[in-house]
Design a protein around this motif. Structure first.
Motif, PDB file in Angstrom:
ATOM      1  N   TYR A  58       1.299  -1.200  -0.411  1.00  0.00           N
ATOM      2  CA  TYR A  58       0.133  -0.180   0.083  1.00  0.00           C
ATOM      3  C   TYR A  58       0.971   1.343   0.464  1.00  0.00           C
ATOM      4  CZ  TYR A  58      -3.451   3.309   1.158  1.00  0.00           C
ATOM      5  OH  TYR A  58      -4.825   4.397   1.344  1.00  0.00           O
ATOM      6  N   VAL A  59       1.740   1.790   0.407  1.00  0.00           N
ATOM      7  CA  VAL A  59       2.726   2.119   1.054  1.00  0.00           C
ATOM      8  C   VAL A  59       3.237   2.489  -0.551  1.00  0.00           C
ATOM      9  CG1 VAL A  59       4.947   3.744   2.145  1.00  0.00           C
ATOM     10  CG2 VAL A  59       2.860   2.389   3.359  1.00  0.00           C
ATOM     11  N   HIS A  60       4.192   1.526  -0.849  1.00  0.00           N
ATOM     12  CA  HIS A  60       4.493   1.527  -1.887  1.00  0.00           C
ATOM     13  C   HIS A  60       3.796   2.290  -3.383  1.00  0.00           C
ATOM     14  CE1 HIS A  60       7.481  -0.231  -5.875  1.00  0.00           C
ATOM     15  NE2 HIS A  60       6.367  -0.168  -6.014  1.00  0.00           N
ATOM     16  N   GLU A  61       2.647   1.717  -3.650  1.00  0.00           N
ATOM     17  CA  GLU A  61       1.756   2.517  -4.206  1.00  0.00           C
ATOM     18  C   GLU A  61       1.357   3.857  -4.117  1.00  0.00           C
ATOM     19  OE1 GLU A  61      -0.953   2.696  -7.771  1.00  0.00           O
ATOM     20  OE2 GLU A  61       0.806   1.429  -6.900  1.00  0.00           O
ATOM     21  N   ARG A  62       0.768   3.671  -3.035  1.00  0.00           N
ATOM     22  CA  ARG A  62       0.672   5.577  -2.964  1.00  0.00           C
ATOM     23  C   ARG A  62       1.924   6.151  -3.248  1.00  0.00           C
ATOM     24  NH1 ARG A  62       0.122   6.622   3.794  1.00  0.00           N
ATOM     25  NH2 ARG A  62       2.538   7.073   3.054  1.00  0.00           N
ATOM     26  N   ARG A  63       3.162   5.988  -2.297  1.00  0.00           N
ATOM     27  CA  ARG A  63       4.168   6.293  -2.954  1.00  0.00           C
ATOM     28  C   ARG A  63       4.147   7.291  -4.835  1.00  0.00           C
ATOM     29  NH1 ARG A  63       8.215   5.974   1.830  1.00  0.00           N
ATOM     30  NH2 ARG A  63       6.927   6.774   4.189  1.00  0.00           N
ATOM     31  N   ARG A  64       4.169   5.969  -5.639  1.00  0.00           N
ATOM     32  CA  ARG A  64       4.222   5.963  -6.423  1.00  0.00           C
ATOM     33  C   ARG A  64       3.596   6.668  -7.265  1.00  0.00           C
ATOM     34  NH1 ARG A  64       2.151   4.527 -11.113  1.00  0.00           N
ATOM     35  NH2 ARG A  64       0.265   3.456  -9.832  1.00  0.00           N
ATOM     36  N   LYS A  65       2.052   6.851  -6.437  1.00  0.00           N
ATOM     37  CA  LYS A  65       1.400   7.963  -7.393  1.00  0.00           C
ATOM     38  C   LYS A  65       1.292   9.062  -7.322  1.00  0.00           C
ATOM     39  CE  LYS A  65      -2.683   5.063  -7.824  1.00  0.00           C
ATOM     40  NZ  LYS A  65      -4.311   4.863  -7.120  1.00  0.00           N
ATOM     41  N   GLU A  66       2.402   9.557  -5.960  1.00  0.00           N
ATOM     42  CA  GLU A  66       2.390  11.024  -5.170  1.00  0.00           C
ATOM     43  C   GLU A  66       3.920  11.858  -5.983  1.00  0.00           C
ATOM     44  OE1 GLU A  66       0.776  10.465  -0.237  1.00  0.00           O
ATOM     45  OE2 GLU A  66       2.846  10.444  -0.934  1.00  0.00           O
ATOM     46  N   GLN A  67       4.192  10.144  -6.199  1.00  0.00           N
ATOM     47  CA  GLN A  67       5.855  10.641  -7.568  1.00  0.00           C
ATOM     48  C   GLN A  67       5.218  11.787  -8.632  1.00  0.00           C
ATOM     49  OE1 GLN A  67       7.632   7.520  -6.124  1.00  0.00           O
ATOM     50  NE2 GLN A  67       8.932   7.895  -4.244  1.00  0.00           N
ATOM     51  N   GLY A  69       2.118  12.557  -8.964  1.00  0.00           N
ATOM     52  CA  GLY A  69       1.415  13.544  -9.558  1.00  0.00           C
ATOM     53  C   GLY A  69       0.293  12.802  -9.742  1.00  0.00           C
ATOM     54  N   GLU A  70       0.180  11.717  -9.733  1.00  0.00           N
ATOM     55  CA  GLU A  70      -1.586  11.542  -9.867  1.00  0.00           C
ATOM     56  C   GLU A  70      -2.336  11.368  -9.335  1.00  0.00           C
ATOM     57  OE1 GLU A  70      -1.819   7.108 -11.042  1.00  0.00           O
ATOM     58  OE2 GLU A  70       0.691   7.434 -11.636  1.00  0.00           O
ATOM     59  N   THR A  71      -3.605  12.246  -8.627  1.00  0.00           N
ATOM     60  CA  THR A  71      -4.449  11.895  -7.917  1.00  0.00           C
ATOM     61  C   THR A  71      -4.884  10.969  -7.143  1.00  0.00           C
ATOM     62  OG1 THR A  71      -5.686  14.844  -8.923  1.00  0.00           O
ATOM     63  CG2 THR A  71      -7.454  12.955  -7.008  1.00  0.00           C
ATOM     64  N   THR A  72      -4.765  10.417  -6.064  1.00  0.00           N
ATOM     65  CA  THR A  72      -5.184   9.397  -5.287  1.00  0.00           C
ATOM     66  C   THR A  72      -5.777   9.658  -4.017  1.00  0.00           C
ATOM     67  OG1 THR A  72      -4.238   7.590  -4.274  1.00  0.00           O
ATOM     68  CG2 THR A  72      -2.969   9.340  -4.226  1.00  0.00           C
ATOM     69  N   SER A  73      -6.845   9.352  -3.461  1.00  0.00           N
ATOM     70  CA  SER A  73      -7.377   8.767  -1.647  1.00  0.00           C
ATOM     71  C   SER A  73      -6.092   8.392  -0.945  1.00  0.00           C
ATOM     72  CB  SER A  73      -8.949   8.542  -1.620  1.00  0.00           C
ATOM     73  OG  SER A  73      -8.959   6.919  -1.771  1.00  0.00           O
ATOM     74  N   MET A  74      -5.182   7.733  -1.365  1.00  0.00           N
ATOM     75  CA  MET A  74      -4.535   6.461  -0.903  1.00  0.00           C
ATOM     76  C   MET A  74      -3.860   7.227   0.755  1.00  0.00           C
ATOM     77  SD  MET A  74      -3.181   3.977  -3.042  1.00  0.00           S
ATOM     78  CE  MET A  74      -2.686   2.734  -2.398  1.00  0.00           C
ATOM     79  N   ASP A  75      -4.063   7.329   1.371  1.00  0.00           N
ATOM     80  CA  ASP A  75      -3.035   7.831   3.384  1.00  0.00           C
ATOM     81  C   ASP A  75      -3.641   7.105   4.392  1.00  0.00           C
ATOM     82  OD1 ASP A  75      -6.268   7.678   3.936  1.00  0.00           O
ATOM     83  OD2 ASP A  75      -6.111  10.454   3.643  1.00  0.00           O
ATOM     84  N   GLY A  76      -2.962   7.401   4.643  1.00  0.00           N
ATOM     85  CA  GLY A  76      -2.334   6.519   6.543  1.00  0.00           C
ATOM     86  C   GLY A  76      -3.995   6.701   6.597  1.00  0.00           C
ATOM     87  N   GLY A  77      -4.744   7.294   7.387  1.00  0.00           N
ATOM     88  CA  GLY A  77      -6.281   6.634   7.702  1.00  0.00           C
ATOM     89  C   GLY A  77      -6.974   6.044   6.522  1.00  0.00           C
ATOM     90  N   HIS A  78      -6.412   5.529   5.013  1.00  0.00           N
ATOM     91  CA  HIS A  78      -7.356   4.717   4.706  1.00  0.00           C
ATOM     92  C   HIS A  78      -6.854   3.840   5.095  1.00  0.00           C
ATOM     93  CE1 HIS A  78      -9.414   7.978   2.328  1.00  0.00           C
ATOM     94  NE2 HIS A  78     -10.390   6.596   1.755  1.00  0.00           N
ATOM     95  N   LEU A  79      -5.003   3.558   5.161  1.00  0.00           N
ATOM     96  CA  LEU A  79      -4.982   2.101   5.153  1.00  0.00           C
ATOM     97  C   LEU A  79      -5.023   1.853   6.645  1.00  0.00           C
ATOM     98  CD1 LEU A  79      -2.399   0.214   4.827  1.00  0.00           C
ATOM     99  CD2 LEU A  79      -0.970   1.934   5.032  1.00  0.00           C
ATOM    100  N   ARG A  80      -4.859   2.366   7.708  1.00  0.00           N
ATOM    101  CA  ARG A  80      -5.831   2.415   8.745  1.00  0.00           C
ATOM    102  C   ARG A  80      -7.251   1.399   8.715  1.00  0.00           C
ATOM    103  NH1 ARG A  80      -5.341   6.825  11.316  1.00  0.00           N
ATOM    104  NH2 ARG A  80      -3.179   6.420  11.604  1.00  0.00           N
ATOM    105  N   ARG A  81      -7.877   2.037   8.502  1.00  0.00           N
ATOM    106  CA  ARG A  81      -9.386   1.603   7.795  1.00  0.00           C
ATOM    107  C   ARG A  81      -9.542   0.109   7.273  1.00  0.00           C
ATOM    108  NH1 ARG A  81     -11.230   1.163  10.814  1.00  0.00           N
ATOM    109  NH2 ARG A  81     -11.330   3.764  11.963  1.00  0.00           N
ATOM    110  N   LEU A  82      -8.454  -0.089   6.113  1.00  0.00           N
ATOM    111  CA  LEU A  82      -8.458  -1.033   5.469  1.00  0.00           C
ATOM    112  C   LEU A  82      -8.082  -2.369   6.279  1.00  0.00           C
ATOM    113  CD1 LEU A  82      -7.432   0.323   2.146  1.00  0.00           C
ATOM    114  CD2 LEU A  82      -9.150  -0.743   2.215  1.00  0.00           C
ATOM    115  N   LEU A  83      -7.002  -2.172   7.572  1.00  0.00           N
ATOM    116  CA  LEU A  83      -6.200  -2.944   7.933  1.00  0.00           C
ATOM    117  C   LEU A  83      -7.811  -3.430   8.799  1.00  0.00           C
ATOM    118  CD1 LEU A  83      -3.242  -2.149   9.013  1.00  0.00           C
ATOM    119  CD2 LEU A  83      -3.718  -3.592   7.529  1.00  0.00           C
ATOM    120  N   GLY A  84      -8.342  -3.347   9.902  1.00  0.00           N
ATOM    121  CA  GLY A  84      -9.450  -2.832  10.381  1.00  0.00           C
ATOM    122  C   GLY A  84     -10.832  -3.425   9.476  1.00  0.00           C
ATOM    123  N   ASN A  85     -10.789  -3.434   8.725  1.00  0.00           N
ATOM    124  CA  ASN A  85     -11.624  -4.288   7.230  1.00  0.00           C
ATOM    125  C   ASN A  85     -11.429  -5.628   7.352  1.00  0.00           C
ATOM    126  OD1 ASN A  85     -13.605  -1.780   7.721  1.00  0.00           O
ATOM    127  ND2 ASN A  85     -13.026  -1.668   4.974  1.00  0.00           N
TER     128      ASN A  85
END
Length: 285
Positions: A58-67, A69-85
């Motif tokens: 997840y971290v890898h994909e998020r940083r790839r998109k950020e580098q 310049g892609e728009t993404t909703s991937m962040d720490g909050g979404h990762l936290r919720r995904l783990l809970g789910n």
């Protein structure tokens, strides 16, 4: 209720238990998710492309998109919720289905013994069932499917948000409307099943004993938003319940008095707490 009417969360007190539920999620994040996120993120940063776990990927994909310049909703909050789910939705629902299976076996001992007879013939007693045995055990599969149908542990599934104006059977559903499905209307439909409130695994078997897959059998919902964990849940249910019946005979804690088949209504619908006895089967070989 709070999901459907969010303004209820602002009422004083905690009438619906939602505030306690939210606090439990925060505690789960603080005690479980956050430490793992910190650990795996650090390992990823130190190890580069070691994508051997969900968090690193997840971290890898998020940083790839950020580098890029892609728009993404991937962040720490979404990762936290995904783990809970993954841990809540991926374990609680399967455990609840297993509880209903055990309860039904207490009420229908002849079905339990028929499962064991099939296991004894097709698998034997000297090894545990594997996924390779699944096609050879149609009756066990039928009982598991009937458990999922009759128990209907998530009758309202998850709510959805309508992304465009839709007309359905003359009714207009505006964009932005929250839609709550009713899986009971399918799984317990009298026209489809004939006797929906009876526990009858044979409804999933054809005249030759082969397994049927009716399109109305939708315990995991259907369509593009079907449960992501369907394959995993099916595997877990088969392996655990096959080994359980192979090894043990399930009996009521009080002879001749099986617990009531009553559900506790909530996010899922588990049976009321009950007691049972596990009697180890004797190896006849």
């Amino acid at each position: 209720m709070i999901n459907v009417f969010p303004w209820l969360r602002h009422l004083p007190g905690d009438m619906f238990g939602a505030k306690r539920y939210i606090q439990c999620h925060h505690d789960l994040d603080a005690m479980f998710s956050d430490p793992f996120i910190m650990q795996k993120t650090k390992e990823y940063e130190e190890g580069g492309d070691a994508l051997d776990n969900f968090i690193s990927a997840y971290v890898h994909e998020r940083r790839r998109k950020e580098q890029n310049g892609e728009t993404t909703s991937m962040d720490g909050g979404h990762l936290r919720r995904l783990l809970g789910n993954l841990f809540i939705a991926g374990s609680e629902t399967t455990a609840t289905t297993m509880l209903w299976f055990m309860l039904y076996m207490l009420h229908y001992p002849h079905i339990q013994e028929k499962i064991f007879a099939e296991l004894e013939e097709k698998v034997g007693y000297n090894r545990r069932p594997t996924m390779q045995d699944k096609p050879r055990l149609p009756y066990l599969n039928a009982v598991i499917m009937e458990t999922q149908r009759r128990a209907s542990i998530a009758p309202f599934s998850l709510s959805r948000l309508c992304t465009a104006d839709v007309t359905l059977q003359g009714y207009v559903i505006p964009r932005g409307t929250r839609v709550v499905t009713n899986l009971d209307s399918v799984l317990l439909d009298e026209v489809t099943w004939g006797d929906p409130f009876n526990f009858r695994p044979e409804r999933f078997l054809d005249q030759y004993g082969g397994l049927l897959h009716p399109e109305e059998f939708v315990p995991f919902s259907m369509g593009r938003r079907v449960c992501l964990g369907e394959s995993l849940a099916k595997m877990e249910l088969f392996l655990f319940l096959a080994a359980l019946v192979q090894r043990f005979r399930l009996l009521p804690s009080e002879s001749g008095q099986p617990p009531p088949q009553r559900a506790q209504f909530g996010v899922t619908c588990p049976p009321e707490p009950f007691k049972l006895k596990f009697i180890e089967r004797v190896d006849k070989s």
